[in-house]
Design an enzyme around this catalytic site. Structure first.
Site, PDB file in Angstrom:
ATOM      1  N   ALA A   1       0.860  -1.188   0.000  1.00  0.00           N
ATOM      2  CA  ALA A   1       0.000   0.000   0.000  1.00  0.00           C
ATOM      3  C   ALA A   1       0.890   1.229   0.000  1.00  0.00           C
ATOM      4  O   ALA A   1       2.005   1.224   0.535  1.00  0.00           O
ATOM      5  CB  ALA A   1      -0.929   0.012   1.211  1.00  0.00           C
ATOM      6  N   GLU A   2       0.375   2.306  -0.589  1.00  0.00           N
ATOM      7  CA  GLU A   2       1.204   3.470  -0.879  1.00  0.00           C
ATOM      8  C   GLU A   2       1.826   4.164   0.322  1.00  0.00           C
ATOM      9  O   GLU A   2       2.887   4.787   0.172  1.00  0.00           O
ATOM     10  CB  GLU A   2       0.443   4.486  -1.736  1.00  0.00           C
ATOM     11  CG  GLU A   2      -0.898   4.921  -1.196  1.00  0.00           C
ATOM     12  CD  GLU A   2      -2.042   4.102  -1.783  1.00  0.00           C
ATOM     13  OE1 GLU A   2      -3.096   4.677  -2.070  1.00  0.00           O
ATOM     14  OE2 GLU A   2      -1.881   2.871  -1.939  1.00  0.00           O
ATOM     15  N   PRO A   3       1.245   4.110   1.544  1.00  0.00           N
ATOM     16  CA  PRO A   3       1.935   4.824   2.624  1.00  0.00           C
ATOM     17  C   PRO A   3       3.191   4.132   3.131  1.00  0.00           C
ATOM     18  O   PRO A   3       3.825   4.634   4.059  1.00  0.00           O
ATOM     19  CB  PRO A   3       0.865   4.906   3.721  1.00  0.00           C
ATOM     20  CG  PRO A   3      -0.059   3.782   3.455  1.00  0.00           C
ATOM     21  CD  PRO A   3      -0.080   3.637   1.961  1.00  0.00           C
TER      22      PRO A   3
END
Length: 658
Positions: free
Chosen positions: A322-324
């Protein structure tokens, strides 16, 4: 100042009119609500500070009143520069109503801008955003007419067009951590993410600005583990101890040690979704999952893909991200979005986007709201509703394969799956396949120029972006092309070789997808040169984690060799190959059996010294027929010598002539 600990009101009193204020946060993770509430309190009580510029990468808000929604106040905010807006509806309304200057830039680019501001570079140079609404030829990320300054420009370098995102000042950075000492060193052991806390702090500090950190506790000087310090005290000016109700780990969970990686927990059994239109779409998407690959799944229908993968026992073959900054594990949804349990690693958000922008994703499965004849996708702007791009542009533009997933129409769509067929009970009132999208968040033509594989999966059909445009490639059983597809589109797609979607998608039982994908993706790794009687096997990046993986190799290689009909010379690329230790003995025994039955000789190569040692040990008793090299060039030379020896051997010698 040795002791930097102050109250929230004392800290925000240092913010001046016109300051650019950067705020961390991904939904509620890392969002410094104590500081935001103090800023709201100061402005409503005194009318100061005024005309701030708010800067944020991922929207720090809950979609209602928390986070930066608290400071969406006339007079307080003059300008906002953000990566994601959907969870900041109050601030977004000020932007769409033309009350403030406002920009929407890609989330990953926002993260990288923090680093470039800190390093006093002029800006961020990237191709992320080309052909989308952040391209200056399509608006430059400006949200309204009040926004006139150009933050994005184009630059040509060596015949290629790049986007240049100009840096802007950061006067104040507000971030959140777990523990601080009086010198301002900050750790984040109870946080679910580290985001860009250190980079944003460094950006403000190196701009002679102010860094304020919200934490939940204070440690004595000299007691923090230096390896655990995420933000060094040299970057921090003030530390505020938050009240417990403003320091929740996420907006959905006060505290879960599994979110912060402090413990692993049983993952439990993921609930099997009912066979409705969402599961139909997710099942078709699951046929695209690259076993052993690295994947990003978006929100909405793509979330169901994870449930289907679990149902089909595929999750152990995949690495979800996931992007974070999450690598591995099980991502969470709702107000826990951004957190995950049982992760393998946690990167800083800007590092994750380095990975994504560089093509690290094997597959991205993302949502879609509008699609047009060029294959452009809009997920960011719908009239007065501003969602923002978030990480969508970075992810969709740079993943090797992209699958967009969503229903064919919206607004009241009702379908049923019965007897292996799809039946539309009530059509949606809103068309999603339109002549021209309102805003380009993904550029289909650019993807086609780059030969990127792009699919658009709905419950009733599948499209693919081909060089000529958008092509209809598959339809569901029970669906009529004219009545159920073409009649509900604003344009005519390319229609030539339409096939039925896999019938297993529309049946209630498990599809057996693991075997299907194992065998099909294994088959794609094989080739045969009849002239040289050489079989090539590319195991690069492949993982053997279970007996099912071993049996797939046995099944596919055996069937391939049976079709050839005689023994072959084998060459195998083992670079990046991963073999679970628990499966090593069974795997090598299977390979020895194949070698004795099908190969006249075998040359294997890998740059991994450890894997070469394992291969040498496994085939030591077959040293005359098996050889392990370090590079492809060495393997090719050795294989050529073997072929020459065979070609000049006596007639009837085992292996002569294949």
């Amino acid at each position: 100042m040795k002791d930097k600990i102050v109250t929230a009101d004392e800290a925000v009193a240092l913010i001046h009119d016109g300051d650019s204020v950067c705020c961390s946060g991904f939904v509620g993770i890392g969002t410094p609500d104590e500081l935001i509430m103090a800023l709201e309190r100061r402005f409503t009580g005194t009318g100061e500070p005024r005309n701030l510029t708010l800067v944020f990468a991922a929207a720090p808000g809950d979609g209602r009143d928390r986070g930066l929604n608290r400071v969406a106040l006339p007079g307080l905010v003059k300008r906002a520069i953000g990566g994601h807006w959907a969870l900041l509806p109050k601030l977004a309304r000020m932007a769409t109503d033309n009350l403030i200057e406002a920009y929407n830039l890609p989330l990953g680019t926002m993260s990288h801008l923090y680093r470039d501001i800190a390093a006093h570079r002029p800006g961020t140079l990237t191709q992320v955003g080309l052909g989308t609404f952040v391209d200056p030829r399509h608006g430059g990320g400006k949200i309204n007419a009040s926004t006139t300054e150009d933050l994005v420009s184009t630059i040509d370098i060596d015949g290629k067009t790049w986007l240049f995102y100009k840096v802007f000042p950061l006067n104040v950075t507000l971030i959140r951590g777990t523990t601080a000492d009086p010198e301002g060193n900050v750790t984040m052991e109870r946080e679910a993410l580290v985001l860009d806390a250190m980079e944003a702090a460094m950006a403000a500090h190196n701009s002679n600005g102010l860094v304020i950190v919200q934490v939940e506790r204070i440690a004595a000087s000299g007691t923090l583990d230096p390896r655990a310090v995420v933000v060094p005290g040299i970057f921090v000016d003030r530390v505020v101890v938050a009240r417990p109700d403003t320091q929740a780990q996420t907006y959905g969970t006060a505290y879960n040690p599994a979110f912060s990686g402090e413990m692993k927990v049983p993952s439990g059994t993921m609930e099997s979704p009912v066979l409705d239109e969402r599961k139909v779409i997710a099942r078709r998407c699951a046929f695209e999952l690259p076993l052993g690959g690295v994947i990003n799944l978006g929100i909405g229908v793509p979330e169901v893909v994870a449930a289907v993968a679990a149902e089909e026992r595929l999750l152990s073959h995949l690495t979800l991200t996931a992007e974070p900054g999450l690598i591995g594990g099980t991502p969470q949804g709702g107000l826990n979005f951004g957190a995950a349990i049982n992760i393998d690693a946690l990167l800083h958000q800007n590092q994750q986007f380095d990975f994504y922008d560089g093509g690290g994703l094997d597959l991205a499965c993302l949502g879609m709201a509008e699609i047009d004849r060029c294959g452009n996708v809009n997920v960011s702007r719908f009239g007065p509703r501003l969602a923002g791009a978030g990480g969508f542009i970075n992810i969709s533009q740079n993943a090797r394969r992209v699958v967009f997933a969503g229903t064919f129409t919206a607004g009241g769509l009702d379908v049923v799956v019965e007897d292996g067929r799809l039946r539309i009970v009530s059509e949606g009132s809103k068309k999603k396949l339109v002549e021209s999208v309102e805003q380009i968040t993904f550029n289909g033509s650019l993807a086609a120029q780059r030969a990127q594989t792009v699919l658009y999966v709905t419950e009733r059909c599948v499209f693919q972006r081909v060089p000529e445009g958008l092509e209809l490639t598959e339809i569901a059983p029970g669906i009529d092309i004219d009545r159920d597809i073409l009649a509900h589109m604003d344009f005519a797609p390319i229609v030539r070789n339409v096939r039925l979607m896999d019938p297993r998608i529309f049946l209630p039982q498990i599809m057996g997808l693991a075997t299907v994908l194992l065998d099909s993706q294994m088959s794609e790794r094989l080739s045969y040169d009849a002239e040289r009687n050489t079989m090539f096997v590319n195991f690069e990046g492949m993982a053997i984690r279970s007996n099912d993986d071993i049996e797939s190799v046995r099944r596919v290689l055996g069937a391939f060799c049976d079709r050839i009909g005689h023994k072959v010379s084998l060459m195998v690329n083992y670079d990046g190959f991963r073999l679970d230790e628990s499966e090593a003995d069974a795997y090598f025994e299977m390979v020895r059996q194949l070698q004795l039955k099908y190969y006249s000789s075998a040359t294997r190569f890998t740059t991994s010294a450890f894997m070469r040692m394992k291969l040498d040990a496994a085939f030591s008793e077959l040293d005359s027929a098996s050889h392990v090299c370090e590079t492809h060039a060495q393997a090719a030379a050795h294989a050529t010598r073997q072929l020459e020896d065979v070609a000049h051997g006596p007639v009837g010698e085992p292996g002569a002539g294949g």
